[in-house]
Design an enzyme around this catalytic site. Structure first.
Site, short mmCIF file in Angstrom:
data_model
loop_
_atom_site.label_atom_id
_atom_site.label_comp_id
_atom_site.label_asym_id
_atom_site.label_seq_id
_atom_site.Cartn_x
_atom_site.Cartn_y
_atom_site.Cartn_z
N ASP A 54 0.81 -1.21 0.00
CA ASP A 54 0.00 0.00 0.00
C ASP A 54 0.85 1.26 0.00
OD1 ASP A 54 -2.64 1.39 0.47
OD2 ASP A 54 -1.60 1.98 2.31
N GLU A 99 1.38 0.00 -4.89
CA GLU A 99 0.51 1.15 -5.16
C GLU A 99 1.32 2.38 -4.80
OE1 GLU A 99 -3.38 3.53 -3.49
OE2 GLU A 99 -2.03 2.41 -2.21
N ASP A 115 -3.26 4.49 -11.21
CA ASP A 115 -4.48 5.25 -10.91
C ASP A 115 -4.85 6.19 -12.05
OD1 ASP A 115 -4.94 4.07 -8.51
OD2 ASP A 115 -4.28 5.75 -7.27
N GLU A 116 -3.87 6.66 -12.78
CA GLU A 116 -4.16 7.65 -13.83
C GLU A 116 -5.00 7.05 -14.95
OE1 GLU A 116 -0.63 10.95 -13.34
OE2 GLU A 116 -0.57 9.60 -15.05
N PHE A 117 -4.85 5.78 -15.21
CA PHE A 117 -5.72 5.13 -16.19
C PHE A 117 -7.16 5.23 -15.71
CE2 PHE A 117 -8.10 1.58 -17.92
CZ PHE A 117 -7.70 1.53 -19.25
N HIS A 118 -7.38 4.92 -14.44
CA HIS A 118 -8.72 5.02 -13.86
C HIS A 118 -9.27 6.44 -13.97
CE1 HIS A 118 -11.18 6.35 -10.41
NE2 HIS A 118 -11.88 5.26 -10.67
N HIS A 162 -11.30 4.07 -5.04
CA HIS A 162 -12.05 5.02 -5.86
C HIS A 162 -13.55 4.85 -5.75
CE1 HIS A 162 -8.25 6.36 -7.21
NE2 HIS A 162 -7.95 5.22 -7.80
#
Length: 612
Positions: free
Chosen positions: A266, A303, A328-331, A398
């Site tokens: 994490d 992560e 995370d940026e893809f999300h 998210h």
């Protein structure tokens, strides 16, 4: 015993092959350390060794004994490396023989990372019972879906019975309400028998607030750095060697004693370590040694809120040697492309163009200016295969870090949900799904805790309110301490019996089946791909190939029918699946234009073609 053997000593109470207990405690500033056996009214002294360690070998401690340690005559404390807390974080530790479990997975082989199709779940809310045993009963569902790996949110002992897991205070101890150490071992064994790899989420950037006794044993924390959780874990200050060893041995324990296949670590950007050899690099080195000895393969996945390939580059190239990282940026780019709001950190992302860039470059910000951060951010991810990046349309963060914890199913249309799933599957990256999304689960996944300290509970409530200030949201966040919030977050398995939810499940199943079957889909080669974005039309065309096989994915995020030109590399394309087909509760397929490579696609749809 030489210094190297001592430093590699496993902390806590362990039993050797002859049943003798071996106790190791790191308390470098103590003058006296004793173990107090609760059920025998017996105290035994530990012997002081080098480097701050205290040790004892004895036959007077047996599995099942309850115990605490006494440091310099002060109040008895649970073991910082306890393996069992049957009475919770404030109770005594229980001695258990972690080697006693009889495994049945000798023939198990961990899949290649490129073949990981991961399903994230939270033990407490995945089933009505909220246990490992109940989870085992649902594994056939995941096998039918086509999942190849499950990722279990943190299981280290936390206060009470309701928590995401990131408030764990005993990293070596498996949550008692889930089923404890033996329950997790049985679950992993069952997963391996069914062909499922197991990823465990672990937290090495902080320790939870309630029941945290580490600082009473020694300098586990340092005020050199500030973190969102207070003083940082001491990875590079005075006496840091014992702290580093504590966490390195913890990582190895999951592989050795629980047969975990991969760790998801994490928020590693919050691990504060300026040592010449970073903690992650040292874990990599020790894991490599263990893999050579055991002949087994294990992975380290991180992560992080940094677009920095140093974390995933091999040590030989100056990296830390992690096997993969979350993106995370893809999300974020996928979220805004689906028409969801662009507030907070989402304001940095442009619909369509940011998503197309993430398909091509993994990182959206790779050295360019970030308006949200007010600075240039990231580096280019060059030379890193797609298997090193994990992508998703939703995950626990998210969903649960929204004020109301709404799932995607409550934010976008049924058709858009199918498009988002296709967007993940068609990428060259590792696909990752959050529990319940495969049947369009409607229950939220909200933030919940069960702190027994009332002041702490109130602080969490206030913290949740202030957390959403940047998003300018109105209304009240659900009470994280309420049992109702926890119960509202449980999956509704009965939804699978309803037509629209069953159809969504079949659609996900088909997508995963295609991902496995098509070489051009499951290849991690990021260079064998072309991405064409049309922001005005709100479409993206993805062309991927492997050898002579090609696939083309058309993503239409608009609310209108679009005409899209298929890549010219293939003379004749054949449709594999369209989310708009009636089979998937769509409006049906539109006729294509004759004698052209143009196809008409429905609004909010994903269409996949193959060609040779």
């Amino acid at each position: 015993m030489n210094s190297e053997q001592l430093l590699f000593k496993i902390p806590g109470v362990r039993f050797d092959e002859d049943g003798q207990a071996i106790l190791t405690v790191w308390a470098p500033e103590a003058e006296q350390v004793q173990i107090q056996l609760e059920n025998k009214e017996l105290k035994l002294p530990l012997q002081k060794e080098s480097y701050g360690y205290w040790q004892l070998e004895t036959e007077r401690i047996r599995p099942g004994d309850l115990y605490r340690f006494i440091i310099d005559g002060k109040d008895p404390l649970p073991d910082p490396a306890t393996l069992s807390q049957p009475e919770g974080v404030h109770g005594p530790s229980e001695a258990i023989d972690i080697q006693a479990y009889k495994w049945h997975d000798n023939d198990w082989e961990n899949p290649f990372l490129k073949d990981y199709i991961t399903y994230e779940l939270h033990t407490g809310t995945f089933t009505p019972e909220g246990t490992f045993a109940a989870m085992e009963e649902k594994l056939d569902h995941l096998v039918e879906l086509g999942i190849t790996a499950i990722e279990i949110m943190p299981v280290s002992q936390f206060a009470g019975g309701r928590n995401w897991g990131y408030d764990g205070v005993f990293p070596y101890c498996v949550q008692d309400s889930y089923g404890g150490a033996k329950g997790l071992q049985q679950l992993v064994d069952a997963c391996h028998r069914k062909g499922l790899a197991v990823i465990l989420d672990v937290v090495y950037n902080h320790i939870g607030p309630e029941g945290n006794v580490l600082s009473q044993y020694g300098p586990y924390f340092t005020d050199k750095y500030n973190t969102p959780w207070g003083n940082a874990i001491n990875f590079d200050d005075a006496w840091c060697d014992g702290v580093r060893q504590y966490f390195i041995e913890n990582a190895l324990m999951w592989f050795r004693d629980f047969h975990i296949d991969a760790l998801r670590m994490d928020a590693v950007h919050a691990i504060k370590d300026f040592s010449p050899v970073h903690l992650l690099e040292e874990i990599r080195a020790r894991l490599d040694e263990y893999m050579e000895e055991s002949g087994k393969t294990h992975y380290l996945i991180v992560e992080m809120d940094l677009n920095d390939t140093r974390f995933i580059n091999p040590v030989s190239k100056g990296g830390y040697g992690m096997d993969a990282q979350w993106i995370d940026e893809f999300h974020h780019a996928l979220r805004v492309s689906s028409g969801q709001e662009r507030n907070g950190y989402y304001s940095d992302f442009e619909p369509i163009t940011s998503l197309a860039k993430s398909y091509k470059d993994a990182y959206v910000f790779d050295g360019i200016f970030s308006e949200h951060r007010k600075r240039k951010f990231g580096v280019k991810a060059e030379g890193n295969p797609g298997s090193q990046f994990v992508v998703f349309s939703q995950n626990h963060d998210h969903v649960g870090n929204r004020m109301l914890g709404e799932r995607t199913s409550q934010l976008v249309s049924y058709d858009m949900q199918k498009l988002l799933a296709g967007a993940v599957i068609v990428s060259p990256y590792q696909p990752f799904f959050f529990m319940g999304e495969e049947w369009s689960e409607s229950n939220p996944f909200q933030y919940f805790v069960s702190h027994t300290d009332q002041e702490l509970a109130e602080a969490v409530r206030k913290g949740r309110k202030s957390e959403f200030a940047a998003f300018h949201l109105e209304g009240e966040a659900p009470d994280p301490v309420s049992e109702e919030t926890f119960n509202n977050s449980k999956l509704q398995w009965e939804l699978l019996e309803k037509e629209s939810h069953q159809t969504m499940f079949r659609y996900y199943k088909k997508l995963i089946e295609l991902r496995k079957e098509m070489p051009a889909l499951n290849s991690p080669d990021r260079n064998a791909m072309e991405v064409e974005a049309n922001p005005e039309e709100e479409t993206i065309t993805i062309h991927r190939w492997s050898g002579d096989t090609h696939i083309a994915g058309i993503l239409n995020f608009s609310k209108s029918v679009r005409s899209v030109i298929l890549p010219e590399a293939v003379d004749q394309w054949q449709k594999l699946i369209a989310s708009s087909d009636e089979e998937w509760n769509g409006p049906g397929t539109l006729p294509d234009e004759e004698d052209t490579n143009a196809v008409n696609v429905q609004p909010e749809s994903f269409t996949l073609f193959s060609g040779v």
